[in-house]
Design a protein around this motif. Structure first.
Motif, PDB file in Angstrom:
ATOM      1  N   ARG A   5      22.068   0.885 -24.671  1.00 53.10           N
ATOM      2  CA  ARG A   5      22.392   1.304 -25.524  1.00 53.10           C
ATOM      3  C   ARG A   5      21.874   3.478 -24.574  1.00 53.10           C
ATOM      4  NH1 ARG A   5      24.569   2.410 -30.419  1.00 53.10           N
ATOM      5  NH2 ARG A   5      25.614   0.332 -30.187  1.00 53.10           N
ATOM      6  N   LEU A   8      23.130   3.530 -21.141  1.00 52.96           N
ATOM      7  CA  LEU A   8      24.431   4.228 -20.918  1.00 52.96           C
ATOM      8  C   LEU A   8      24.399   5.814 -20.885  1.00 52.96           C
ATOM      9  CD1 LEU A   8      26.825   4.100 -21.702  1.00 52.96           C
ATOM     10  CD2 LEU A   8      27.129   3.315 -24.136  1.00 52.96           C
ATOM     11  N   TRP A   9      23.245   6.517 -22.441  1.00 51.00           N
ATOM     12  CA  TRP A   9      23.278   7.987 -22.446  1.00 51.00           C
ATOM     13  C   TRP A   9      22.687   8.654 -21.640  1.00 51.00           C
ATOM     14  CZ3 TRP A   9      26.842   9.852 -25.644  1.00 51.00           C
ATOM     15  CH2 TRP A   9      27.086   9.293 -27.161  1.00 51.00           C
ATOM     16  N   ILE A  12      25.203   9.297 -19.450  1.00 52.75           N
ATOM     17  CA  ILE A  12      26.145  10.164 -19.192  1.00 52.75           C
ATOM     18  C   ILE A  12      25.309  11.306 -19.541  1.00 52.75           C
ATOM     19  CG2 ILE A  12      27.259  11.359 -21.677  1.00 52.75           C
ATOM     20  CD1 ILE A  12      28.304   8.088 -21.786  1.00 52.75           C
TER      21      ILE A  12
ATOM     22  N   GLY B  90      30.843   8.317 -24.812  1.00 54.03           N
ATOM     23  CA  GLY B  90      29.581   7.464 -24.552  1.00 54.03           C
ATOM     24  C   GLY B  90      29.447   6.770 -26.153  1.00 54.03           C
ATOM     25  N   PHE B  91      29.935   7.735 -26.854  1.00 49.81           N
ATOM     26  CA  PHE B  91      30.650   7.147 -28.331  1.00 49.81           C
ATOM     27  C   PHE B  91      31.431   6.247 -27.967  1.00 49.81           C
ATOM     28  CE2 PHE B  91      33.403   7.425 -31.774  1.00 49.81           C
ATOM     29  CZ  PHE B  91      31.755   7.275 -33.091  1.00 49.81           C
ATOM     30  N   LEU B  93      32.106   3.849 -25.412  1.00 50.55           N
ATOM     31  CA  LEU B  93      31.693   2.602 -24.742  1.00 50.55           C
ATOM     32  C   LEU B  93      29.822   2.382 -25.342  1.00 50.55           C
ATOM     33  CD1 LEU B  93      30.473   4.002 -21.449  1.00 50.55           C
ATOM     34  CD2 LEU B  93      32.358   2.170 -21.618  1.00 50.55           C
ATOM     35  N   ALA B  94      29.563   2.949 -26.728  1.00 54.02           N
ATOM     36  CA  ALA B  94      29.272   2.168 -27.906  1.00 54.02           C
ATOM     37  C   ALA B  94      29.211   1.643 -28.686  1.00 54.02           C
ATOM     38  CB  ALA B  94      27.799   3.382 -28.473  1.00 54.02           C
TER      39      ALA B  94
END
Lengths: 190, 363
Positions: A5, A8-9, A12, B90-91, B93-94
């Protein structure tokens, strides 16, 4: 937060930052040129006076660009960069003194050097000199939506000129529009 | 998706009649097909279309309300929209909503492109438009790689293609830097093991190679194009033997190589003006190559090569037909001989094809 996670951020964040930086660089480059560039006023010859404001942007022609024909070195090819040295004549009038492939080493203080790109060249065979049509990136001017027609009426019988900022490497940008010696459509840089 | 479904349904009937599939097995396959269509096909397609529509909405809203905002406010708005779409991605995907996340990433890259255009408009930037397309393409590539987003990568390839075509149109020579951009995006497609993307790569490179013929040697470089196309075909055939584990790569490569070679041969015959005996030689060579493509397609099960051979055949015949009208050669005699040869070849092709079909059906 798991590692996946977090990655991922992070990804982004990188994408957003790099893209924003690219846009900010575009703006910064322009603002710097407009702020520090030498200001010249050049008279504009509309490409087609009756169809001057096509929608919401104007197409400008200068005696030294687009409608004008410039003698360039014989080895020039379409797409090549050409540096043009301009000499001031009467108010708002500029005349080409030289056109060459590299930025000139010496220029007299009154002269201005513009960086252009050859968009059209003839004759097709390379010779001593060839004739070219150049573009300098100062040929379009955007006006707020819906105001094109009004401006068109305003400039029908008047003299229009462009206020141009010229940078140290010959890059040029339109700063404002002048109608009968009065500046119109000038905005704060940021 | 639809063609696969139609084919599977046809096959299922045949398999059931042959007694290979039980009634319950068939029902299970059909049920799986249904959910597949709904879950995989529809949702992402609609989400992507929605993202495209929203991108247009953003652009037209911002462009229409331009004069009421200060430049700083407009910039803040564009940056805010950019971050909002990536944040939303992102939200999503999470939460494992990948299809919607990718639509949101595509929206973000669209807003990035719109911002480039709107900033150009705001500051009257009128320099070299392909530069703007390149910057947009690089942004899309970055988003595609870091966020593992195939739609963003597809957009990157389209933009690299537009950049290359635009730059080529502005000059009198080959625009080689295109290959760098093409290679970068293609590598990303390969890394993602994404077949539709690799087809995009094949299309873009074929277009570039075919254009070479019209630029090199004063616009008469078609012989080189044919040679490059045939080299690619040879490479694909050799690759299939040396590295058979890369099954997805070789049939497509062969097909695009054949397209390039055929386009070069076509230009040699019908764009250039060869002497009549040269034209006949080239036409015979072209037809032989197309027959070979059909034969190869049948032998290796490469449907692309098969389809290409058939359509190339019709295009070639049409070209020869229109070219030979009004030449010094006895036209009717030429058509008689050409017709006999073509009929013979067609019969041969038909026999080859039906022979394979009957072998396929037999257990």
């Amino acid at each position: 937060m798991t590692e996946e996670r977090r990655n991922l951020w992070l990804a982004i964040g990188v994408v957003g930052l790099v893209q924003m930086a690219a846009l900010a660089w575009m703006v910064g480059d322009r603002v710097h040129l407009l702020r520090t560039g030498r200001e010249i006023v050049a008279e504009v010859t509309p490409v087609d006076p009756r169809d001057l404001f096509r929608g919401d942007y104007v197409i400008f022609g200068y005696p030294f660009s687009r409608t004008g024909e410039v003698s360039v070195p014989g080895g020039t090819r379409r797409g090549d960069t050409i540096y043009v040295t301009l000499e001031p004549k009467e108010a708002g009038q500029w005349e080409i003194v030289r056109a060459e492939a590299a930025y000139p080493d010496t220029t007299s203080p009154g002269h201005v050097v513009l960086k252009g790109r050859a968009v059209d060249i003839w004759p097709r065979e390379a010779g001593e000199r060839r004739t070219a049509r150049l573009r300098f990136g100062i040929e379009s001017y955007f006006v707020p939506e819906g105001t094109g027609r009004k401006l068109e009426e305003l400039v029908r019988d008047k003299k229009i000129a462009a206020v141009i900022a010229v940078g140290k490497t010959g890059d040029a940008a339109i700063k404002a529009l002048m109608i009968d010696g009065k500046r119109v459509h000038e905005e704060p840089l940021l | 998706m639809w063609s696969y479904r139609k084919r599977l349904e046809r096959d299922l009937d045949r398999w059931r009649e042959a007694g290979w599939v039980t009634a319950s097995g068939e029902a299970a396959i059909r049920a799986d097909l249904e959910t597949g269509v709904r879950a995989v096909g529809l949702a992402p397609s609609l989400a992507i279309l929605g993202a495209v529509l929203m991108g247009f909405a953003v652009m037209s809203f911002v462009a229409a309300n331009w004069q009421d905002m200060a430049r700083a406010v407009r910039l803040a708005l564009l940056f805010g929209l950019l971050w909002a779409s990536y944040g939303l991605a992102g939200f999503l995907l999470a939460r494992g909503l990948n299809a919607f996340a990718h639509a949101s990433i595509l929206l973000g890259t669209a807003i990035f492109g719109a911002s480039i255009m709107l900033i150009s408009q705001m500051y009257h930037v009128d320099g070299n438009p392909p530069d703007a397309v390149l910057v947009w393409g690089l942004g899309a590539l970055l988003a595609g790689v870091l966020l593992k987003s195939n739609p963003a990568l597809a957009l990157a390839m389209v933009l690299v293609g537009i950049w290359g075509m635009w730059e080529t149109g502005l000059r009198e020579e080959v625009f080689w830097p295109f290959l760098l951009g093409w290679g970068a995006v293609s590598a990303a497609f390969y890394w993602r093991r994404w077949r539709p993307g690799l087809h995009l790569s094949g299309l873009a490179l074929s277009g570039f190679l075919i254009t070479l013929g019209y630029i090199l040697h004063g616009g008469h470089g078609h012989v080189q194009v044919v040679a490059i196309g045939l080299a690619i075909v040879g490479l694909a055939m050799a690759g299939e033997r040396v590295r058979p584990e890369l099954t997805g790569l070789w049939p497509g490569t062969l097909g695009y190589g054949a397209v390039v070679a055929f386009a070069g041969l076509y230009a040699l015959q019908f764009v250039e003006s060869p002497e009549i005996d040269m034209l006949i030689l080239l036409a015979v060579l072209t037809l032989a190559l197309l027959i070979a493509a059909i034969f190869w397609g049948l032998k290796s099960g490469n449907r692309g090569a098969l389809w290409l051979g058939y359509s190339g055949f019709s295009i070639e015949i049409l070209g020869v037909y229109s070219k030979t009208i009004g030449t010094l050669l006895n036209t009717s005699l030429f058509f008689l001989i050409a017709g006999l040869i073509v009929c013979g070849l067609a019969a041969l092709a038909y026999r080859l094809h039906s022979g394979r079909e009957s072998r396929e059906v037999k257990p």
